[in-house]
Enzyme design. Sequence first.
Site, PDB file in Angstrom:
ATOM      1  CE  LYS A 207      -3.995  -2.537   2.468  1.00  0.00           C
ATOM      2  NZ  LYS A 207      -4.331  -2.607   3.547  1.00  0.00           N
TER       3      LYS A 207
ATOM      4  CG  ASP B  11      -9.690  -1.138   4.685  1.00  0.00           C
ATOM      5  OD1 ASP B  11      -9.517  -1.842   3.405  1.00  0.00           O
ATOM      6  OD2 ASP B  11      -9.423  -1.691   6.036  1.00  0.00           O
TER       7      ASP B  11
ATOM      8  CD  GLN C  28      -3.670  -4.921   6.415  1.00  0.00           C
ATOM      9  OE1 GLN C  28      -3.207  -3.812   5.711  1.00  0.00           O
ATOM     10  NE2 GLN C  28      -3.989  -6.089   6.469  1.00  0.00           N
TER      11      GLN C  28
END
Length: 284
Positions: free
Chosen positions: A48, A115, A92
């Site tokens: 990322k 997300d 995460q």
Amino acid sequence: MILIDGKAVATELKQQMKEQVASMERKPSLVAILVGNDGASETYVGHKERACAEIGFRSQVLRFAADTTQEQLLAEIDKLNNDKQVDGFIIQLPLPRHIDEQVIIDAIDPRKDVDGFHPVNVGRMVLGMEAFVSATPLGILELLKYYNIDTKGKNCVVIGRSNIVGRPISNLLSLKGWDCTVTVCHSRTKNLKEVCSQADILVAALGSAEFVTSDMVKDGAVVIDVGITRVASTQTKNGWKLLGDVKFDEVAPKCSYITPVPGGVGPMTIVSLMRNTLLAAKRK
């Protein structure tokens, strides 16, 4: 058989975003929170960061020890929610066991939830409204669109019912515009091989290496392999290799289109997160 090249598509989409970002006065900002030292999570966050640098985003990784409390993490989320310089941020996953992942997801401002995991975004997605769609399902849709794969009226079978991939992709493909007739299979599904063999489009998202074999796939099917499992290998320098949920060598010859692992859905997951971040910045 046509190999769906997710890496090439992702590269093209990143270039398009880079051109858009170049004309923006304020560059989009993405923050990632990483709790603990999970190797796979470190690798994913690294991907990322590199993607942000390629496109021209501002990015930051906030690292916390594995024993960070839920309250400490919630306090950090509150800061990011209220930071006007941050367009989007991600937590995460997975998190350490002592932290309730759903509590953490619920605390994220839906407008910064790039997300696409917050219930507000999930609900809007199910209703066909504008929303941040979780990155992997969004990446799958982009691949189908890029390769002009016809989905209208097709029978689609999704193996796996996770909130990250299986459930959202089944909902998305059933929406108007995609118009699939979708069947969701899981560990309790009876006659699984028979159900899968009826699929025009088969999405394998269960996380079991080489689970899908040739007798589960009909001739001419489109196969999207979402799985990625690291297994030991004596044939590679690093001692391991990546396998998908599909037994590629025996399934591929039967397919009209198929995604490889690696190089299929994976790169599209990263680029879709970038697209959500760009959208968040534009909405401001």
